[in-house]
Design an enzyme around this catalytic site. Structure first.
Site, PDB file in Angstrom:
ATOM      1  N   SER A 168      40.513  39.599  27.236  1.00 37.74           N
ATOM      2  CA  SER A 168      40.762  41.011  27.543  1.00 37.74           C
ATOM      3  C   SER A 168      41.834  41.201  28.612  1.00 37.74           C
ATOM      4  O   SER A 168      42.617  42.153  28.547  1.00 37.74           O
ATOM      5  CB  SER A 168      39.468  41.696  27.974  1.00 37.74           C
ATOM      6  N   CYS A 228      34.008  41.867  21.248  1.00 36.50           N
ATOM      7  CA  CYS A 228      34.083  40.982  22.409  1.00 36.50           C
ATOM      8  C   CYS A 228      35.178  41.436  23.399  1.00 36.50           C
ATOM      9  O   CYS A 228      34.981  42.425  24.084  1.00 36.50           O
ATOM     10  CB  CYS A 228      34.236  39.538  21.962  1.00 36.50           C
ATOM     11  N   ARG A 274      32.005  41.261  31.964  1.00 33.40           N
ATOM     12  CA  ARG A 274      32.674  40.140  31.268  1.00 33.40           C
ATOM     13  C   ARG A 274      31.908  38.846  31.471  1.00 33.40           C
ATOM     14  O   ARG A 274      31.290  38.647  32.517  1.00 33.40           O
ATOM     15  CB  ARG A 274      34.085  39.924  31.815  1.00 33.40           C
ATOM     16  N   HIS A 294      31.113  38.670  17.381  1.00 31.24           N
ATOM     17  CA  HIS A 294      32.288  38.605  16.499  1.00 31.24           C
ATOM     18  C   HIS A 294      31.891  38.698  15.026  1.00 31.24           C
ATOM     19  O   HIS A 294      31.818  37.667  14.343  1.00 31.24           O
ATOM     20  CB  HIS A 294      33.010  37.277  16.707  1.00 31.24           C
ATOM     21  N   GLU A 343      33.649  39.335  12.689  1.00 38.03           N
ATOM     22  CA  GLU A 343      34.797  38.895  11.879  1.00 38.03           C
ATOM     23  C   GLU A 343      34.771  37.403  11.572  1.00 38.03           C
ATOM     24  O   GLU A 343      35.553  36.943  10.744  1.00 38.03           O
ATOM     25  CB  GLU A 343      36.118  39.267  12.580  1.00 38.03           C
TER      26      GLU A 343
HETATM   27  N1  GLN Z   1      35.664  36.289  27.803  1.00 40.40           N
HETATM   28  C1  GLN Z   1      36.675  37.024  27.093  1.00 40.40           C
HETATM   29  C2  GLN Z   1      37.244  38.157  27.943  1.00 40.40           C
HETATM   30  O1  GLN Z   1      36.879  38.334  29.031  1.00 40.40           O
HETATM   31  C3  GLN Z   1      36.146  37.575  25.802  1.00 40.40           C
HETATM   32  C4  GLN Z   1      35.818  36.461  24.853  1.00 40.40           C
HETATM   33  C5  GLN Z   1      35.965  36.791  23.407  1.00 40.40           C
HETATM   34  O2  GLN Z   1      36.597  37.765  23.007  1.00 40.40           O
HETATM   35  N2  GLN Z   1      35.396  35.926  22.603  1.00 40.40           N
HETATM   36  O3  GLN Z   1      38.065  38.876  27.491  1.00 40.40           O
END
Ligand code: GLN
Length: 222
Positions: free
Chosen positions: A73, A103, A132, A201, A203
């Site tokens: 992110s 996510c 997060r 996820h 997907e």
């Molecule tokens: N830990 C990731 C983040 O902070 C997210 C992980 C993921 O999208 N699988 O963005």
């Protein structure tokens, strides 16, 4: 090469389109700055949407809905700014653009993010506070089956260094919670209006029902 059945190739073209019907294939963008873009494109294709990659404002302007993929992110946040997409995307979300984030995408759609970089930006598509990497080192990646509002049997959920939702505002529907274990009860899917987010996820599992729900939502919003 094989064909799928006696009606293969004739179904769509022979169906008359009446002027008031909702077009069958909504154009759904996948934010393609970083993350598991390809997996979302494949899932959307299977669900009867027309996926397009979004990296520019003109591409964003042309979509009926947008998927924010899993990934990192903070990296996507930086790239949104570098590609001059942050404000246009905020504006489209304010105007009701349907969006789905998995996510990292969930983190970006939050109105408040805990345990992130001070300069990380988010989009406030859902009134929720997201933490997060919330599951900690011991179980930072795992799979489980969980009940999901709107689906009649549990969905396989893959969590990869996933966030969870610590607070939702009024008007936010909780769609799924962790069913058991140390994080039991934690919110891992939420919806506000046309915006949906999952900590996990959909997907990557081959179970496309969450994407189907989203494509239906985009069709209904058109
Ligand atoms: N830990 C990731 C983040 O902070 C997210 C992980 C993921 O999208 N699988 O963005």
């Amino acid at each position: 090469m094989s064909v799928s059945g006696p009606t293969s190739g004739t179904l769509v073209s022979s169906t008359p389109v009446n002027a008031t019907s909702t077009p069958a294939r909504p154009t759904i963008g996948v934010l393609a700055l970083q993350g598991d873009v390809r997996e979302h494109v494949a899932a959307l294709e299977h669900c009867g949407a027309e996926p397009v990659l979004v990296r520019r404002e003109s591409e964003l302007a042309a979509v009926d809905g947008l998927v924010l993929p899993g990934g990192e992110s903070t990296a996507i946040s930086k790239l949104l700014q570098a590609f001059d997409l942050l404000e246009p995307l905020r504006a489209r979300l304010r105007d009701g653009l349907p969006a789905f984030g998995s996510c990292a995408g969930m983190i970006l759609l939050a109105s408040e993010v805990l345990d992130t970089r001070a300069d990380a930006q988010h989009l406030s598509g859902i009134d929720m506070t997201v933490r997060r990497n919330a599951f900690g080192r011991q179980v930072d990646s795992f799979e489980t089956d969980l009940d999901f509002t709107g689906l009649d049997t549990p969905v396989r959920a893959v969590f990869i260094r996933a966030p969870w939702v610590e607070r939702v505002g009024d008007g936010v529907d909780v769609l799924a919670r962790v069913p058991h274990g140390p994080a039991q009860g934690r919110i891992v899917a939420a919806r506000q209006g046309n915006v949906v987010a999952t900590s996990f996820h959909p997907e990557v599992t081959g179970d496309l029902r969450v994407h189907e729900l989203f494509v239906d939502l985009v069709r209904a919003a058109r």
